[in-house]
Design a protein around this motif. Structure first.
Motif, mmCIF file in Angstrom:
data_model
loop_
_atom_site.group_PDB
_atom_site.id
_atom_site.type_symbol
_atom_site.label_atom_id
_atom_site.label_comp_id
_atom_site.label_asym_id
_atom_site.label_seq_id
_atom_site.Cartn_x
_atom_site.Cartn_y
_atom_site.Cartn_z
ATOM 1 N N UNK A 84 -17.075 -14.860 0.069
ATOM 2 C CA UNK A 84 -16.084 -15.086 -1.097
ATOM 3 C C UNK A 84 -15.248 -13.719 -1.046
ATOM 4 N N UNK A 85 -15.660 -12.657 -0.368
ATOM 5 C CA UNK A 85 -14.580 -11.639 -0.459
ATOM 6 C C UNK A 85 -13.353 -12.091 0.560
ATOM 7 N N UNK A 86 -13.707 -12.643 1.569
ATOM 8 C CA UNK A 86 -12.625 -13.276 2.319
ATOM 9 C C UNK A 86 -11.878 -14.184 1.790
ATOM 10 N N UNK A 87 -12.349 -15.044 1.114
ATOM 11 C CA UNK A 87 -11.282 -16.015 0.472
ATOM 12 C C UNK A 87 -10.541 -15.300 -0.792
ATOM 13 N N UNK A 88 -11.066 -14.396 -1.255
ATOM 14 C CA UNK A 88 -10.323 -13.595 -2.417
ATOM 15 C C UNK A 88 -9.168 -12.750 -1.816
ATOM 16 N N UNK A 89 -9.341 -12.461 -0.388
ATOM 17 C CA UNK A 89 -8.323 -11.620 0.145
ATOM 18 C C UNK A 89 -8.864 -10.081 0.115
ATOM 19 N N UNK A 90 -10.207 -9.726 -0.001
ATOM 20 C CA UNK A 90 -10.552 -8.442 0.260
ATOM 21 C C UNK A 90 -10.827 -7.886 1.440
ATOM 22 N N UNK A 91 -11.410 -8.798 2.331
ATOM 23 C CA UNK A 91 -11.958 -8.315 3.605
ATOM 24 C C UNK A 91 -11.771 -9.690 4.504
ATOM 25 N N UNK A 92 -11.942 -9.335 5.752
ATOM 26 C CA UNK A 92 -11.907 -10.324 6.694
ATOM 27 C C UNK A 92 -13.372 -10.869 7.216
ATOM 28 N N UNK A 93 -13.606 -11.769 7.805
ATOM 29 C CA UNK A 93 -15.086 -12.129 8.317
ATOM 30 C C UNK A 93 -14.970 -11.854 9.596
ATOM 31 N N UNK A 94 -16.044 -11.258 10.045
ATOM 32 C CA UNK A 94 -16.329 -10.959 11.608
ATOM 33 C C UNK A 94 -16.408 -11.942 12.621
ATOM 34 N N UNK A 95 -16.733 -13.231 12.108
ATOM 35 C CA UNK A 95 -16.540 -14.225 13.023
ATOM 36 C C UNK A 95 -15.983 -15.390 12.424
ATOM 37 N N UNK A 96 -15.434 -16.425 13.378
ATOM 38 C CA UNK A 96 -14.859 -17.691 12.950
ATOM 39 C C UNK A 96 -15.161 -18.706 13.714
ATOM 40 N N UNK A 97 -14.308 -19.829 13.621
ATOM 41 C CA UNK A 97 -14.497 -20.928 14.469
ATOM 42 C C UNK A 97 -14.530 -20.663 15.906
ATOM 43 N N UNK A 98 -13.832 -19.690 16.472
ATOM 44 C CA UNK A 98 -13.387 -19.395 17.955
ATOM 45 C C UNK A 98 -14.944 -19.077 18.500
ATOM 46 N N UNK A 99 -15.743 -18.161 17.468
ATOM 47 C CA UNK A 99 -16.996 -17.870 18.030
ATOM 48 C C UNK A 99 -17.977 -18.902 17.887
ATOM 49 N N UNK A 100 -17.865 -19.653 17.003
ATOM 50 C CA UNK A 100 -18.799 -21.030 16.852
ATOM 51 C C UNK A 100 -18.803 -21.833 18.237
ATOM 52 N N UNK A 101 -17.351 -21.862 18.551
ATOM 53 C CA UNK A 101 -17.215 -22.786 19.788
ATOM 54 C C UNK A 101 -18.162 -22.170 21.126
ATOM 55 N N UNK A 102 -17.697 -20.669 21.141
ATOM 56 C CA UNK A 102 -18.243 -19.995 22.100
ATOM 57 C C UNK A 102 -19.844 -19.922 22.224
ATOM 58 N N UNK A 103 -20.485 -20.063 21.060
ATOM 59 C CA UNK A 103 -21.849 -20.028 20.808
ATOM 60 C C UNK A 103 -22.358 -21.578 21.194
ATOM 61 N N UNK A 104 -21.849 -22.585 20.860
ATOM 62 C CA UNK A 104 -22.209 -23.768 21.214
ATOM 63 C C UNK A 104 -21.989 -24.106 22.764
ATOM 64 N N UNK A 105 -20.825 -23.259 23.220
ATOM 65 C CA UNK A 105 -20.868 -23.574 24.854
ATOM 66 C C UNK A 105 -21.799 -22.805 25.433
ATOM 67 N N UNK A 106 -22.341 -21.833 25.167
ATOM 68 C CA UNK A 106 -23.622 -21.157 25.671
ATOM 69 C C UNK A 106 -24.940 -22.052 25.508
ATOM 70 N N UNK A 107 -24.752 -22.571 24.228
ATOM 71 C CA UNK A 107 -26.153 -23.450 24.129
ATOM 72 C C UNK A 107 -25.931 -24.584 25.081
ATOM 73 N N UNK A 108 -24.800 -25.319 25.092
ATOM 74 C CA UNK A 108 -24.855 -26.209 26.025
ATOM 75 C C UNK A 108 -25.105 -25.792 27.547
ATOM 76 N N UNK A 109 -24.570 -24.596 27.885
ATOM 77 C CA UNK A 109 -24.778 -24.251 29.442
ATOM 78 C C UNK A 109 -26.497 -24.072 29.756
ATOM 79 N N UNK A 110 -27.050 -23.639 28.609
ATOM 80 C CA UNK A 110 -28.524 -23.192 28.623
ATOM 81 C C UNK A 110 -29.188 -24.923 28.779
ATOM 82 N N UNK A 111 -28.918 -25.525 28.055
ATOM 83 C CA UNK A 111 -29.378 -26.886 28.088
ATOM 84 C C UNK A 111 -29.160 -27.713 29.380
#
Length: 333
Positions: free
Chosen positions: A293-320
């Motif tokens: 909510x703070x991010x959407x209201x412009x108060x602060x940035x989020x520490x992770x985003x879609x790029x982080x999600x792609x990186x994590x899914x890539x590592x999950x795929x690599x493990x599988x």
């Protein structure tokens, strides 16, 4: 000026949504404006039980609803990618349950759509927003325990029922998808002090149903030489979630990094002396929603985003792929 409450629509009348969204939204003053489920009867009962303002007839209707600002995706794993994609294409902000998608191919498509639409898209790694885990990261980054030598995450839980979606390959089930995604993510959060992102060097698993793992262990290595392990099982007698980092001068341990509302201890050991800190039992899901909510209201940035999600899914795929089980199949709506 006080920001307006978020208007949240929930995809799926699921158990996880109660702790992950309904209680946090109620505690922080945001509106639960709509819910959609496969069964209209279940959706109506769920809305009545949890104080959700109204029921809509389908997932598509919810993501196109003009009174919904934020879509919370609490559907089974296989439906995260397709409905995250549909929601961001409809111009909605999305907070999705982990894992972000069934595989990295889906994840990249969703991330690109979010970029084009200009909306906020957050994968629900709620642990990252709680003070206990921020403290661990601060201790490590400050050099208090010295240079990192090993990272360990252990994630154990009781066995789900036989008809639970986590046992179905078509629904992107498995211990790695449900639990290991957290361990890989936590390990990746230390990339900045370990010379870069870790790579998968070894895996072990047990196949419970065709293509679906009941437990899954992963060994990782960072470019700087430190190693990491992720240990998961969905066959334990109780819940156990620890996050520990060893360094040349000591170590830091979060005793329950996924449920700090149950145990908020952080133990820091330096030169043989251990101090224990208690950092508060607020729900990590509430911390996450506050940050969103703070991010959407412009108060602060989020520490992770879609790029982080792609990186994590890539590592999950690599493990599988390393294990021989293969990646989870893509879902076509």
């Amino acid at each position: 000026m006080t920001p307006s409450p978020l208007r949240i629509g929930i995809l799926g009348a699921s158990r996880i949504a109660e702790n992950a969204m309904i209680k946090p939204a109620t505690a922080t003053g945001h509106r639960l404006v709509a819910v959609a489920a496969r069964s209209p009867e279940r959706a109506r009962a769920y809305a009545a039980q949890h104080g959700i303002e109204r029921v809509v007839g389908s997932y598509a209707e919810l993501i196109s609803d003009p009174e919904v600002d934020v879509v919370y995706n609490a559907l089974p794993n296989s439906l995260h990618g397709p409905w995250n994609l549909a929601a961001v294409q409809a111009g909605k902000h999305v907070l999705t349950e982990k894992p972000f998608s069934s595989n990295a191919v889906e994840a990249r498509a969703v991330a690109e759509a979010a970029r084009v639409s200009g909306v906020t898209l957050l994968e629900g790694f709620h642990y990252l927003f709680h003070p206990v885990n921020r403290r661990l990261l601060d201790v490590v980054r400050s050099g208090t325990v010295g240079a990192v030598t090993r990272v360990e995450t252990v994630l154990r839980m009781p066995k789900p029922s036989e008809n639970d979606p986590r046992w179905e390959l078509a629904l992107a089930g498995g211990s790695l998808m449900d639990l290991g995604c957290y361990g890989l993510h936590a390990s990746r959060m230390l990339s900045d002090v370990c010379g870069g992102a870790p790579v998968v060097t070894g895996t072990r698993h047990e196949e419970y149903a065709s293509g679906v793992d009941s437990w899954f262990d992963i060994e990782l290595e960072y470019p700087g030489g430190a190693r990491a392990s992720v240990v998961t099982t969905m066959l334990d007698e109780k819940y156990h979630f620890t996050f520990r980092v060893f360094g040349t001068n000591g170590d830091v341990l979060v005793h329950n990094f996924l449920q700090p509302d149950v145990d908020d201890r952080v133990s820091v050991t330096v030169d043989g002396r251990t101090s224990i800190e208690h950092l508060g039992t607020k729900s990590s899901y509430t911390c996450q929603l506050e940050a969103f909510a703070d991010h959407l209201s412009g108060v602060s940035a989020l520490p992770i985003g879609p790029g982080d999600a792609v990186a994590n899914m890539t590592m999950i795929d690599e493990a599988y792929m390393h294990s021989g089980l293969g990646v989870r199949p893509t879902t076509i709506l």
